[in-house]
Design an enzyme around this catalytic site. Structure first.
Site, PDB file in Angstrom:
ATOM      1  N   LYS A 183       0.911  -1.151   0.000  1.00 12.53           N
ATOM      2  CA  LYS A 183       0.000   0.000   0.000  1.00 12.53           C
ATOM      3  C   LYS A 183       0.944   1.194   0.000  1.00 12.53           C
ATOM      4  O   LYS A 183       1.506   1.558   1.023  1.00 12.53           O
ATOM      5  CB  LYS A 183      -0.876  -0.027   1.253  1.00 12.53           C
ATOM      6  N   GLY A 240       4.475   3.863  11.000  1.00 14.22           N
ATOM      7  CA  GLY A 240       3.807   5.160  10.961  1.00 14.22           C
ATOM      8  C   GLY A 240       3.283   5.561  12.311  1.00 14.22           C
ATOM      9  O   GLY A 240       3.896   5.259  13.342  1.00 14.22           O
ATOM     10  N   SER A 241       2.110   6.204  12.313  1.00 11.67           N
ATOM     11  CA  SER A 241       1.568   6.761  13.554  1.00 11.67           C
ATOM     12  C   SER A 241       0.927   5.680  14.424  1.00 11.67           C
ATOM     13  O   SER A 241       0.507   4.625  13.928  1.00 11.67           O
ATOM     14  CB  SER A 241       0.520   7.811  13.221  1.00 11.67           C
ATOM     15  N   GLY A 244      -2.702   5.135  13.174  1.00 15.41           N
ATOM     16  CA  GLY A 244      -2.808   4.283  11.987  1.00 15.41           C
ATOM     17  C   GLY A 244      -2.524   2.822  12.313  1.00 15.41           C
ATOM     18  O   GLY A 244      -3.276   1.924  11.933  1.00 15.41           O
ATOM     19  N   GLY A 245      -1.429   2.589  13.022  1.00 18.98           N
ATOM     20  CA  GLY A 245      -1.034   1.218  13.367  1.00 18.98           C
ATOM     21  C   GLY A 245      -2.090   0.528  14.219  1.00 18.98           C
ATOM     22  O   GLY A 245      -2.445  -0.625  13.995  1.00 18.98           O
ATOM     23  N   GLU A 264       5.216  -0.752  13.579  1.00 21.77           N
ATOM     24  CA  GLU A 264       6.306  -0.046  14.264  1.00 21.77           C
ATOM     25  C   GLU A 264       5.864   1.410  14.288  1.00 21.77           C
ATOM     26  O   GLU A 264       5.694   2.012  13.238  1.00 21.77           O
ATOM     27  CB  GLU A 264       7.600  -0.276  13.474  1.00 21.77           C
ATOM     28  N   CYS A 301      11.836   7.641  13.988  1.00 20.77           N
ATOM     29  CA  CYS A 301      11.153   6.989  15.105  1.00 20.77           C
ATOM     30  C   CYS A 301      12.077   6.895  16.320  1.00 20.77           C
ATOM     31  O   CYS A 301      11.620   6.669  17.432  1.00 20.77           O
ATOM     32  CB  CYS A 301      10.645   5.621  14.702  1.00 20.77           C
ATOM     33  N   GLU A 392       4.508  11.466  21.859  1.00 19.19           N
ATOM     34  CA  GLU A 392       5.523  11.795  20.854  1.00 19.19           C
ATOM     35  C   GLU A 392       5.139  13.078  20.098  1.00 19.19           C
ATOM     36  O   GLU A 392       3.991  13.243  19.686  1.00 19.19           O
ATOM     37  CB  GLU A 392       5.635  10.642  19.842  1.00 19.19           C
TER      38      GLU A 392
HETATM   39  P1  NAP Z   1       0.247   7.437   9.167  1.00 21.39           P
HETATM   40  O1  NAP Z   1      -0.760   8.524   9.182  1.00 21.39           O
HETATM   41  O2  NAP Z   1       0.208   6.476  10.275  1.00 21.39           O
HETATM   42  O3  NAP Z   1       0.058   6.673   7.778  1.00 21.39           O
HETATM   43  C1  NAP Z   1       0.899   5.581   7.392  1.00 21.39           C
HETATM   44  C2  NAP Z   1       0.162   4.755   6.344  1.00 21.39           C
HETATM   45  O4  NAP Z   1      -0.933   4.090   6.966  1.00 21.39           O
HETATM   46  C3  NAP Z   1      -0.426   5.564   5.231  1.00 21.39           C
HETATM   47  O5  NAP Z   1      -0.302   4.808   4.048  1.00 21.39           O
HETATM   48  C4  NAP Z   1      -1.856   5.720   5.614  1.00 21.39           C
HETATM   49  O6  NAP Z   1      -2.705   5.808   4.492  1.00 21.39           O
HETATM   50  C5  NAP Z   1      -2.145   4.423   6.337  1.00 21.39           C
HETATM   51  N1  NAP Z   1      -3.150   4.592   7.364  1.00 21.39           N
HETATM   52  C6  NAP Z   1      -3.153   5.509   8.357  1.00 21.39           C
HETATM   53  N2  NAP Z   1      -4.223   5.354   9.141  1.00 21.39           N
HETATM   54  C7  NAP Z   1      -4.918   4.312   8.630  1.00 21.39           C
HETATM   55  C8  NAP Z   1      -6.129   3.674   8.991  1.00 21.39           C
HETATM   56  N3  NAP Z   1      -6.841   4.084  10.034  1.00 21.39           N
HETATM   57  N4  NAP Z   1      -6.548   2.649   8.256  1.00 21.39           N
HETATM   58  C9  NAP Z   1      -5.851   2.248   7.179  1.00 21.39           C
HETATM   59  N5  NAP Z   1      -4.708   2.814   6.776  1.00 21.39           N
HETATM   60  C10 NAP Z   1      -4.247   3.827   7.486  1.00 21.39           C
HETATM   61  O7  NAP Z   1       1.706   7.990   9.114  1.00 21.39           O
HETATM   62  P2  NAP Z   1       2.383   9.031   8.127  1.00 21.39           P
HETATM   63  O8  NAP Z   1       1.495   9.418   6.996  1.00 21.39           O
HETATM   64  O9  NAP Z   1       3.648   8.411   7.776  1.00 21.39           O
HETATM   65  O10 NAP Z   1       2.671  10.282   9.035  1.00 21.39           O
HETATM   66  C11 NAP Z   1       1.705  10.884   9.847  1.00 21.39           C
HETATM   67  C12 NAP Z   1       2.183  10.953  11.277  1.00 21.39           C
HETATM   68  O11 NAP Z   1       2.615   9.658  11.712  1.00 21.39           O
HETATM   69  C13 NAP Z   1       3.402  11.812  11.499  1.00 21.39           C
HETATM   70  O12 NAP Z   1       3.116  13.162  11.652  1.00 21.39           O
HETATM   71  C14 NAP Z   1       3.979  11.211  12.719  1.00 21.39           C
HETATM   72  O13 NAP Z   1       3.366  11.707  13.872  1.00 21.39           O
HETATM   73  C15 NAP Z   1       3.686   9.765  12.621  1.00 21.39           C
HETATM   74  N6  NAP Z   1       4.825   8.959  12.160  1.00 21.39           N
HETATM   75  C16 NAP Z   1       5.618   8.388  13.078  1.00 21.39           C
HETATM   76  C17 NAP Z   1       6.687   7.616  12.674  1.00 21.39           C
HETATM   77  C18 NAP Z   1       7.557   7.005  13.680  1.00 21.39           C
HETATM   78  O14 NAP Z   1       8.378   6.198  13.311  1.00 21.39           O
HETATM   79  N7  NAP Z   1       7.421   7.370  14.913  1.00 21.39           N
HETATM   80  C19 NAP Z   1       6.976   7.413  11.341  1.00 21.39           C
HETATM   81  C20 NAP Z   1       6.161   8.011  10.404  1.00 21.39           C
HETATM   82  C21 NAP Z   1       5.085   8.772  10.839  1.00 21.39           C
HETATM   83  P3  NAP Z   1      -3.036   7.199   3.804  1.00 21.39           P
HETATM   84  O15 NAP Z   1      -1.857   8.090   3.951  1.00 21.39           O
HETATM   85  O16 NAP Z   1      -3.311   6.831   2.409  1.00 21.39           O
HETATM   86  O17 NAP Z   1      -4.186   7.758   4.542  1.00 21.39           O
END
Ligand code: NAP
Length: 527
Positions: A183, A240-241, A244-245, A264, A301, A392
């Site tokens: 994805k 990711g977040s 999301g996770g 993660e 992260c 975080e």
């Molecule tokens: P994210 O919002 O968690 O998204 C990561 C992926 O998961 C994207 O492809 C997103 O799809 C998908 N996704 C998110 N929520 C979902 C849900 N409820 N159901 C299904 N799929 C879902 O992370 P991000 O876009 O990388 O960054 C956003 C925030 O995440 C950052 O501002 C940061 O706070 C955090 N982040 C943390 C780390 C870490 O290692 N700590 C790393 C990256 C990001 P779509 O984008 O297509 O919606």
């Protein structure tokens, strides 16, 4: 060339009407390519092909899998500057970072190629029969690891190469014998498509089955939700977040057939500055941490978001140096307006909490989408009583907690959420004399660091990248290094199975010449 299409097995496809573009944060404008969001029909086709591919891919030899993994690495290198330019235009990250991340991606692919060529990763364990054992005879039992089935990988926004399309999760799953459906992350869909083309070429060149890999575009959560619910998907890898996770984890658990989700999700990575070390090297650590907090604009992260020390003049010297040094560092571009927006919102929520003081922030004007660093400080008791301060803040932000004494520091550490890393800045005697603190830290983290910062994750077999929730959904596994293959495997035992019908790894002759555990002893012997 970027087409914006989905990669469904060996075929490019663009059935959907919903489209989106990526964004160049350096230019503060959209990139040109148009991407087609995957439709339900395309999602079903990718899952169907992956299931078909699994029937043969799960049984191909380690040498064949290695040739596929090495070919992916070669094809990625062949993309040369086109890949690097696309990466930079979709992330705002500099060329050097793109090249470094590509190197890491190649290294990961080749490490897994070596692992499956050697073959012992299947952990073959054999207990031979004892027909004469009293009171009951013992049966012949032979166990090995076997792949789970099609895996969905969610690309990470902050690692467009090393933790996205052909990143660690994909390399590990393919090495295990699991077809992969990516994805793609919408922020770097062009980078993702180029890498997907490289994987597809490599699959065709090395004779892999159609469907061993697919890449699906989306700019919203619907495609990911459908994939997580799809009955033909057998496991999920995510970076990711926490939101999301956790959402994907819950979806996977609610399925009729629940599946594992290895998410993660990052952490605040506590760094503890011990009193004797603070006395002798407060200024040194202030400077080092200023660099670590701002590295990659804090978008790692492993970013050190929390520093703990004992109140007093030495900690004050540390805070002063950290503040002075961090504002000397020029801010850099963040990945996307959404990420910088999230950074500013979370930073402001933290700053609005009673008792949190801003020590310094970068105040000069910066270009659009550049993240300005902030250092804050708070009393130990205030931190303990306000969980909002434990969250975080993804970006160049850190908080120094001034503890009353070592007991309060221990209490704080033992009450922290799960973390990827915990660092101890200390003299050796302070490690030996503070066992309770060290144990408290160990119970909260996946990696313990002595006199170092958490940024910089070595890719090797001894690395643990994962920790108690919410750092990851399953602290027993790592997302980095060759042992990450174990997430995509399950053990199967063969009881009294005829030798001719056993997998090669378990046959008497040991034709693969792998290391096996036979009746409790490691050996490469025949039986
Ligand atoms: P994210 O919002 O968690 O998204 C990561 C992926 O998961 C994207 O492809 C997103 O799809 C998908 N996704 C998110 N929520 C979902 C849900 N409820 N159901 C299904 N799929 C879902 O992370 P991000 O876009 O990388 O960054 C956003 C925030 O995440 C950052 O501002 C940061 O706070 C955090 N982040 C943390 C780390 C870490 O290692 N700590 C790393 C990256 C990001 P779509 O984008 O297509 O919606």
């Amino acid at each position: 060339m970027i087409t914006g299409k989905n990669q469904i097995g060996f075929v490019k496809s663009a059935q959907g009407k919903k489209t989106f573009k990526t964004f160049n944060p350096q230019k503060n404008s959209e990139n040109d390519s148009v991407f087609y969001e995957a439709t339900t029909v395309e999602i079903n086709e990718a899952c169907h092909l992956a299931t078909e591919a699994f029937k043969t891919f799960k049984n191909i030899s380690g040498v064949q899998k290695a040739s596929f993994l090495n070919a992916i690495a070669d094809e990625i290198l062949a993309l040369d500057d086109v890949l690097i330019k696309t990466y930079c235009s979709e992330t705002g990250l500099p060329k050097g970072r793109a090249q470094g991340e590509r190197g890491r991606t190649i290294f990961q692919l080749r490490s897994f190629a070596d692992l499956v060529t050697e073959g012992s990763w299947v952990e073959a364990t054999i207990e031979t029969a004892q027909p004469d054992r009293k009171p009951l005879p013992k049966v012949d039992l032979r166990k090995m690891l076997t792949p789970l089935g099609p895996v969905v990988v969610f690309g990470a926004s902050n690692f467009p190469l090393a933790y996205s399309t052909a990143g660690g999760d994909t390399a590990a799953a393919l090495a295990a014998g699991c077809p992969v459906i990516v994805k793609s992350h919408p922020m770097h869909a062009g980078t993702g498509e180029l890498v997907a083309q490289a994987i597809t070429k490599a699959a065709q060149k090395t004779g892999m089955p159609n469907g061993v890999f697919s890449n699906l575009n989306s700019s919203g959560i619907e495609v990911g939700v459908q994939l997580a619910k799809h009955p033909q998907v057998k496991a999920i890898g995510f970076t990711g977040s926490v939101g999301g996770g956790r959402a994907l984890y819950n979806l996977a658990a609610q399925r009729e057939e629940p599946i594992p989700v290895f998410a993660e999700m990052g952490s605040v990575n506590p760094v503890i500055l011990m009193p004797k070390e603070a006395e002798s090297r407060a200024e040194y650590w202030g400077k080092i941490l200023a660099g670590s907090i701002t590295l990659g604009s804090g978008q790692f992260c492993t970013n050190p978001g929390l520093i703990l020390g004992i109140k007093g003049p030495d900690l004050n010297r540390f805070i002063t140096t950290l503040a002075n040094e961090i504002v000397k560092i020029e801010p850099s571009c963040m990945l996307h307006p959404n990420i910088i927006g999230a950074y500013e919102t979370k930073r402001d929520i933290a700053l609005a909490q009673n008792g949190l003081e801003k020590v310094t922030s970068f105040n000069s004007d910066v270009q659009k989408n550049y993240g300005r660093q902030v250092v804050t400080t708070v009393e130990g008791a205030t931190f303990l009583n306000n969980p909002k301060l434990h969250q975080e803040v993804f970006g160049p932000f850190s908080m120094v907690v001034q503890c009353e004494d070592i007991r309060q520091l221990e209490t704080i550490v033992s009450q922290l959420e799960g973390q990827l890393t915990g660092s101890l800045l200390a003299e050796e005697s302070e490690v030996l004399e503070n066992n309770t603190l060290v144990e408290a830290l160990k119970s909260r983290v996946g990696r313990l660091i002595f006199n170092g910062v958490p940024t910089g994750v070595e890719v090797c077999a001894a690395m643990q990248h994962g920790g108690p929730y919410p750092a990851s959904t399953d602290s027993r596994f790592t997302a980095v290094g060759i042992h990450s293959i174990k997430r995509w495997l399950r053990p199967v035992s063969y009881q009294n199975w005829p030798d001719a019908a056993l997998p090669k790894a378990l046959k008497n002759e040991n034709p693969l010449k792998i290391l096996r555990t036979i009746d409790g002893k490691l050996s490469i012997d025949k039986i």
